[in-house]
Motif scaffolding. Structure first.
Motif, PDB file in Angstrom:
ATOM      1  N   PHE A   1      23.035  44.428  33.917  1.00 33.27           N
ATOM      2  CA  PHE A   1      23.995  44.336  32.823  1.00 33.27           C
ATOM      3  C   PHE A   1      23.463  43.361  31.784  1.00 33.27           C
ATOM      4  O   PHE A   1      22.601  42.544  32.080  1.00 33.27           O
TER       5      PHE A   1
ATOM      6  N   GLY B   1      26.889  49.038  29.683  1.00 31.07           N
ATOM      7  CA  GLY B   1      26.138  47.989  30.377  1.00 31.07           C
ATOM      8  C   GLY B   1      26.239  46.624  29.719  1.00 31.07           C
ATOM      9  O   GLY B   1      25.818  45.636  30.306  1.00 31.07           O
TER      10      GLY B   1
ATOM     11  N   LEU C   1      28.197  43.439  28.875  1.00 35.38           N
ATOM     12  CA  LEU C   1      29.362  42.774  29.478  1.00 35.38           C
ATOM     13  C   LEU C   1      29.989  41.721  28.582  1.00 35.38           C
ATOM     14  O   LEU C   1      30.973  41.113  28.960  1.00 35.38           O
TER      15      LEU C   1
ATOM     16  N   GLY D   1      38.338  42.102  29.481  1.00 34.07           N
ATOM     17  CA  GLY D   1      37.332  43.049  29.021  1.00 34.07           C
ATOM     18  C   GLY D   1      35.981  42.390  29.064  1.00 34.07           C
ATOM     19  O   GLY D   1      35.493  42.008  30.125  1.00 34.07           O
TER      20      GLY D   1
ATOM     21  N   TYR E   1      30.211  38.431  45.298  1.00 35.53           N
ATOM     22  CA  TYR E   1      31.575  38.852  44.975  1.00 35.53           C
ATOM     23  C   TYR E   1      32.191  38.056  43.823  1.00 35.53           C
ATOM     24  O   TYR E   1      32.807  38.624  42.920  1.00 35.53           O
ATOM     25  N   ASN E   2      32.003  36.733  43.859  1.00 35.49           N
ATOM     26  CA  ASN E   2      32.615  35.901  42.807  1.00 35.49           C
ATOM     27  C   ASN E   2      32.096  36.273  41.418  1.00 35.49           C
ATOM     28  O   ASN E   2      32.858  36.274  40.445  1.00 35.49           O
TER      29      ASN E   2
ATOM     30  N   ARG F   1      33.710  39.453  40.292  1.00 39.92           N
ATOM     31  CA  ARG F   1      35.078  39.237  39.830  1.00 39.92           C
ATOM     32  C   ARG F   1      35.071  38.539  38.477  1.00 39.92           C
ATOM     33  O   ARG F   1      35.874  38.875  37.600  1.00 39.92           O
ATOM     34  N   HIS F   2      34.190  37.583  38.331  1.00 42.53           N
ATOM     35  CA  HIS F   2      34.131  36.857  37.058  1.00 42.53           C
ATOM     36  C   HIS F   2      33.861  37.813  35.907  1.00 42.53           C
ATOM     37  O   HIS F   2      34.505  37.738  34.858  1.00 42.53           O
ATOM     38  N   PHE F   3      32.889  38.689  36.096  1.00 42.70           N
ATOM     39  CA  PHE F   3      32.518  39.604  35.017  1.00 42.70           C
ATOM     40  C   PHE F   3      33.369  40.861  35.037  1.00 42.70           C
ATOM     41  O   PHE F   3      33.137  41.773  34.264  1.00 42.70           O
ATOM     42  N   ASN F   4      34.301  40.880  36.015  1.00 41.62           N
ATOM     43  CA  ASN F   4      35.282  41.946  35.913  1.00 41.62           C
ATOM     44  C   ASN F   4      34.637  43.296  36.230  1.00 41.62           C
ATOM     45  O   ASN F   4      34.974  44.319  35.640  1.00 41.62           O
ATOM     46  N   LEU F   5      33.664  43.269  37.155  1.00 41.17           N
ATOM     47  CA  LEU F   5      32.948  44.489  37.527  1.00 41.17           C
ATOM     48  C   LEU F   5      33.730  45.246  38.599  1.00 41.17           C
ATOM     49  O   LEU F   5      34.060  44.697  39.641  1.00 41.17           O
ATOM     50  N   ARG F   6      33.982  46.485  38.320  1.00 43.89           N
ATOM     51  CA  ARG F   6      34.769  47.303  39.234  1.00 43.89           C
ATOM     52  C   ARG F   6      33.977  47.634  40.497  1.00 43.89           C
ATOM     53  O   ARG F   6      32.843  48.071  40.433  1.00 43.89           O
ATOM     54  N   HIS F   7      34.602  47.407  41.631  1.00 41.03           N
ATOM     55  CA  HIS F   7      34.033  47.846  42.907  1.00 41.03           C
ATOM     56  C   HIS F   7      32.590  47.380  43.124  1.00 41.03           C
ATOM     57  O   HIS F   7      31.732  48.164  43.538  1.00 41.03           O
TER      58      HIS F   7
ATOM     59  N   PRO G   1      31.630  50.175  33.602  1.00 45.06           N
ATOM     60  CA  PRO G   1      31.519  49.443  34.867  1.00 45.06           C
ATOM     61  C   PRO G   1      32.615  48.404  35.075  1.00 45.06           C
ATOM     62  O   PRO G   1      32.703  47.816  36.143  1.00 45.06           O
ATOM     63  N   LEU G   2      33.430  48.177  34.041  1.00 42.27           N
ATOM     64  CA  LEU G   2      34.443  47.122  34.141  1.00 42.27           C
ATOM     65  C   LEU G   2      35.685  47.612  34.861  1.00 42.27           C
ATOM     66  O   LEU G   2      36.020  48.790  34.839  1.00 42.27           O
ATOM     67  N   SER G   3      36.360  46.659  35.472  1.00 47.67           N
ATOM     68  CA  SER G   3      37.653  46.967  36.064  1.00 47.67           C
ATOM     69  C   SER G   3      38.585  47.357  34.939  1.00 47.67           C
ATOM     70  O   SER G   3      38.571  46.743  33.883  1.00 47.67           O
ATOM     71  N   GLY G   4      39.386  48.362  35.176  1.00 50.72           N
ATOM     72  CA  GLY G   4      40.301  48.783  34.137  1.00 50.72           C
ATOM     73  C   GLY G   4      41.696  48.876  34.715  1.00 50.72           C
ATOM     74  O   GLY G   4      42.256  47.883  35.163  1.00 50.72           O
TER      75      GLY G   4
ATOM     76  N   ARG H   1      43.375  34.405  48.606  1.00 54.36           N
ATOM     77  CA  ARG H   1      42.972  34.948  47.310  1.00 54.36           C
ATOM     78  C   ARG H   1      43.364  36.401  47.121  1.00 54.36           C
ATOM     79  O   ARG H   1      43.540  36.868  45.992  1.00 54.36           O
TER      80      ARG H   1
ATOM     81  N   ARG I   1      44.716  38.088  38.480  1.00 52.99           N
ATOM     82  CA  ARG I   1      43.336  38.511  38.744  1.00 52.99           C
ATOM     83  C   ARG I   1      43.315  39.921  39.307  1.00 52.99           C
ATOM     84  O   ARG I   1      42.458  40.728  38.944  1.00 52.99           O
TER      85      ARG I   1
ATOM     86  N   ASN J   1      43.824  42.189  36.722  1.00 51.69           N
ATOM     87  CA  ASN J   1      42.803  42.133  35.706  1.00 51.69           C
ATOM     88  C   ASN J   1      43.391  41.736  34.357  1.00 51.69           C
ATOM     89  O   ASN J   1      42.967  42.199  33.302  1.00 51.69           O
TER      90      ASN J   1
ATOM     91  N   ARG K   1      43.991  39.387  31.342  1.00 50.44           N
ATOM     92  CA  ARG K   1      43.221  38.362  30.659  1.00 50.44           C
ATOM     93  C   ARG K   1      44.059  37.116  30.411  1.00 50.44           C
ATOM     94  O   ARG K   1      45.164  37.194  29.914  1.00 50.44           O
TER      95      ARG K   1
END
Lengths: 598, 598
Positions: free
Chosen positions: A135, A167, A169, A207, A320-321, A324-330, B204-207, B276, B324, B327, B329
């Motif tokens: 990314f 891609g 972020l 986002g 994992y952290n 989660r920080h970058f809000n990446l799904r799965h 790729p982001l959580s939505g 968490r 969180r 998701n 903000r």
């Protein structure tokens, strides 16, 4: 068959799994447990994690008995400049995949300083078909904003169209923290760009992210920085900084790079509450360290050996952290629906994976990446011939000696002093020896001459100064990697070797060189943007090792990587004293400063 | 002045803060600390959290001395059906704001079952100008998919346009878990709809999120459910369920509703690793409990008193974790850039806030909401007259006795047995007493007759059965709130009172009633969709209390809220035995079952 159906039927054993790993000890990021499990994948994702033995009869294309080895989610480097490895992106990813790193968040800040938006496009294209998910954060500070000649400028309006790029972020490290705190117009424009984009596209949802970079920023200024929307910082070197960032809701990216090593110092900031907000990153890590020590897996090994942070927290910080920080799904867990990015580790405690899977595909085994997607032909051409020194510096094709002349005014000069394992420096005022009315390097006191040659065919300027604490005893070192504008930086104990080093890099079209007594001891060619090689990792490693040995021969201080450290001596946004093509910069005062003391 | 600039200048004390709270003990979600701090807000957000005293000289429009009281991020109800409160959305929010709840994630599933998409539009419009941020999950199971007559169907294509609606966070609880596990076409369409929408819009982001609802689902079936993308579950009632969900990467929404109370049972599943992934929700909570006990603040109080979960974990579960998970903000913390949603608590340990701010605006003080944004005139009209019983059931305007006739076949019948504090039931086979060839309720054994009248002007059917364990001794109770299709449900110890209760609700246009010996003891009118009132919360509370007292007079079992529990007796997707207008449903077998035993 549609994806949902495939996933469901695979989980139930009604459809053939792409991969079935039997009897692994799976690290569960959600519960911190290590559970004997079978893992099934479909569509590049985990379809099910079942108690060990439950999937023995499940249909699967590939079946592996993990023999109770540890299966861990792929590691994530939360902030890295790929360029610093001296590897092209494809080779960088090959090396990382073998280390169990399956995702990186790259800030292509270096190449954009040299190439502008073309550098960004190059990086995105180069990482389309590699065994790591790459990314990008858009470089927020091109140029860095320091007093220097820059090749390119990326304004808010230049960056705007890139926010939509798959891609991407968010905005990369906001190094211009004074610009934030003092509400500089061009910086506000970038902050507002991101906020408006997020509001418009994502509404109330998280986002795109905004990375920070704010060494030593504290108090109301740090609050202002966070209030502006900046969500991370990887510049903490002290415990106090780390704790203040955590309290301010700024994620702590703990850095273990080649020059900057903050990991062990920051361990006391990690506890049961804060671990969740801690991520690991390398920032800048060169090929030798990547190959000999590792990447994020090296930081994991170091933390495990340190012993103060519980293993589940370490492994979550390593993956994992960050997801989660970058809000990446799965991303970041071995759990249903998550990308099948994981690695299998033996019990040798090296944290060198035996097997690595990326999106369900086996990409590395026993330290070797299985496929070799080298760079595409022609793809690299626009990055060549980027070292363009001004014709005014030459006479009959040879660099003029006057380039390095520093007048003796009978005054002490402000010497840049390296702090070991840091990229920050301090100042020392020294009366330097003179010869023929010109100040010279002083090998006895370990003070080298330092010069920065503008190399983008712009100003043609040469900045001059002195540098202490690198441990150089003789000869010269030079580099076209010189943060952030990547002009040509050279240090040496005599002018002749310095000029030779500059000329050799000029001829090579970029790289790093060590010269002694009129001879080029070693040269690492970095023909792509003057930043990285187009050779396979193995070759770059050999060249780099040879160069490092040559540099070692010239002398080095403990805790200092001479060439890497040298490349930060022109980064005039990191305190306190730096040198650019325009001259000496007092970073704390945000401006050029005279070489000579009053 | 632009937002970034305003935030930065406010943090530094150069611009007037909207609000300055001095000397509060601020809970820091990131570090778990309680730090004496000053808090400044601008643009409805926190601009800075400074050490107590640091902002004493800062300019501010409003200045409050918190006198070391506790300042905590606003609570978040992660899953709630507003309709279950019997309050219209505006009144519901008034009540919640006074409890320190500043965000709710509502699933308008009930009103959509009665009104279709018009119900969703109504809910969104009604929550535009209230002292709580209300998000919506699109009802994923309208109708529930049980054997019953439903008024509306929301297919994947019906839902698709709503994904773009501001404030929509995803697809609501996927109650049709058998439909997932057995890959039912219409369910797959909804799963794929969400996945494709997320892929397209968020890359790729959580939505958008996908909530679950899967009581007792386990093993490969639960893995399949998670693999389908379902990310939460609020139906765990046992520790084993809770632990398996956590391990599967499914967030544990711990429910403390009016009927279903899982909080204390699930406490052992919460630890330093799992906290968490734990959220709090009420799911269904009626006005009496909201006013007398509270909402999420009640769960917090209960957890604090329980003593097993550390306070920082409790407070994160009550807010930040939900933000969180969904998701959201900058929601869930008192930290720079975060929405200024927080509440001030005295040290009386009641968790009743003294002051509550929503987006920086003081919205409640000492348990009273400051503004009273009652429902708009005319806005409610389309929701009236929703109780339409079939004309065939009437003779001369009076309900026919035959509606409730259950033939005596000399066989035992399958009796629905209530499990206290659960909405799940079990089955008991009983030989019921008969009169004139018709089976009767049996007060001596506590077995009532139960009937469900289709009330949307559709089938006109009446389902008949028997119900045990409610504690009813005499008379009848009826409700037009009857999950999920909200037909008219009635239970009683004699047919006459049952018919009277049905008729009285028919006349009232919806509601709940208690009848005894030919008299209506109490009636709570719920004229809006037959689900909720248009009266102020105070009046609904009084009516509800009166009704509850009447219901109590008729008899009740400990741990059972008669009317709330009654309203779940037709919810034929929760095990094991339920009644719909089409008859008795064996939920474990996914179908209608004969009332009589073989």
């Amino acid at each position: 068959m549609d994806i949902a159906k495939t996933m469901i039927e695979t989980a139930k054993g009604n459809a053939e799994a792409e991969l079935c790993i039997l009897n692994a000890k799976v690290f569960n990021v959600f519960t911190g447990e290590f559970l004997a499990s079978d893992v099934l994948t479909a569509c590049g994702r985990v379809a099910a994690v079942l108690p060990a033995g439950a999937a023995r009869e499940y249909p699967a294309r590939v079946r592996i008995n993990a023999e109770e080895k540890l299966l861990v989610p792929g590691f994530i480097d939360s902030h890295v400049h790929i360029e610093s490895s001296h590897l092209c992106p494809e080779e960088f990813c090959r090396v990382l995949a073998a280390r169990g790193v399956t995702t990186v968040v790259a800030d292509p800040h270096e190449i954009c300083n040299v190439m502008g938006p073309a550098g960004l496009r190059y990086m995105i294209e180069a990482t389309q078909d590699v065994p790591v998910t790459v990314f990008f954060m858009l470089p927020s500070c091109v140029p860095a904003g320091a007093p220097e000649t820059a090749a390119h400028t990326l304004s808010a309006s230049d960056l705007a169209p890139w926010l939509d790029e798959p891609g991407v972020l968010g905005l990369g490290e906001m190094m211009n923290y004074p610009g934030v705190v003092f509400t500089q117009e061009s910086v506000l424009a970038k902050l507002n760009l991101l906020r408006e984009y997020n509001d418009g596209k994502f509404g109330p949802l998280s986002g795109l992210s905004l990375d920070g970079h704010a060494p030593f920023l504290t108090g109301a200024d740090l609050q202002a920085y966070a209030a502006a929307g900046i969500g991370s910082d990887h510049e903490s070197s002290t415990l106090e900084e780390a704790r203040e960032r955590l309290r301010s809701g700024i994620a702590l990216m703990i850095r273990e790079g080649s020059s900057a090593k903050n990991l062990i110092d920051l361990v006391p900031a990690i506890d049961g509450h804060t671990a969740r907000q801690c991520l690991l990153c390398t920032d800048d890590r060169h090929v030798v360290d990547l190959v000999y020590e590792g990447s994020i897996n090296f930081a994991v090994r170091k933390l495990v050996r340190d012993g103060r942070v519980p293993l589940p927290d370490i492994l979550r910080m390593a993956g994992y952290n960050a997801a989660r920080h970058f809000n990446l799904r799965h991303t970041g867990a071995v759990a249903p629906a998550y990308f099948a990015d994981f690695a299998l580790y033996g019990d040798d405690r090296t944290w060198e994976p035996e097997m690595v899977w990326h999106k369900g595909r086996l990409v590395a085994e026993k330290g070797r990446t299985l496929d070799t997607p080298r760079t595409k032909t022609g793809h690299n051409e626009p990055l060549r011939n980027s070292v363009r020194l001004s014709g005014r510096l030459f006479e009959n094709g040879v660099l003029k000696k006057e380039c390095l002349a520093v007048e003796d005014k009978g005054l002490p000069v402000k010497v840049i002093v390296v702090i070991p394992e840091q990229i920050a420096t301090r100042r020392e005022d020294v009366l330097m020896p003179a010869e023929n009315g010109l100040l010279q390097a002083d090998p006895d006191r370990g003070i080298a001459k330092l010069a920065v040659f503008e190399r983008h065919g712009m100003s043609g300027r040469v900045g001059l100064g002195f540098l202490k604490g690198m441990g150089l005893k003789k000869g010269a070192l030079a580099s076209t990697v010189a943060h952030d504008s990547h002009n040509l930086i050279v240090m040496g104990m005599n002018d002749a070797d310095m000029l030779l080093a500059v000329e050799s890099l000029h001829r090579a079209g970029g790289g790093q060189a060590a010269c002694l007594d009129g001879e080029v001891l070693a040269l690492l060619p970095l023909p792509l943007a003057g930043l990285f090689s187009d050779a396979p990792a193995e070759q770059v490693l050999a060249e780099q090792v040879q160069l490092n040995r040559a540099a070692e021969l010239l002398g080095r201080e403990k805790g200092v990587e001479p060439l890497m450290t040298l490349s930060f001596m022109s980064l005039a946004v990191i305190p306190s004293l730096k040198l650019t093509d325009l001259g000496l910069v007092d970073v704390d005062e945000f401006g050029l400063t005279d070489l000579y003391c009053e």
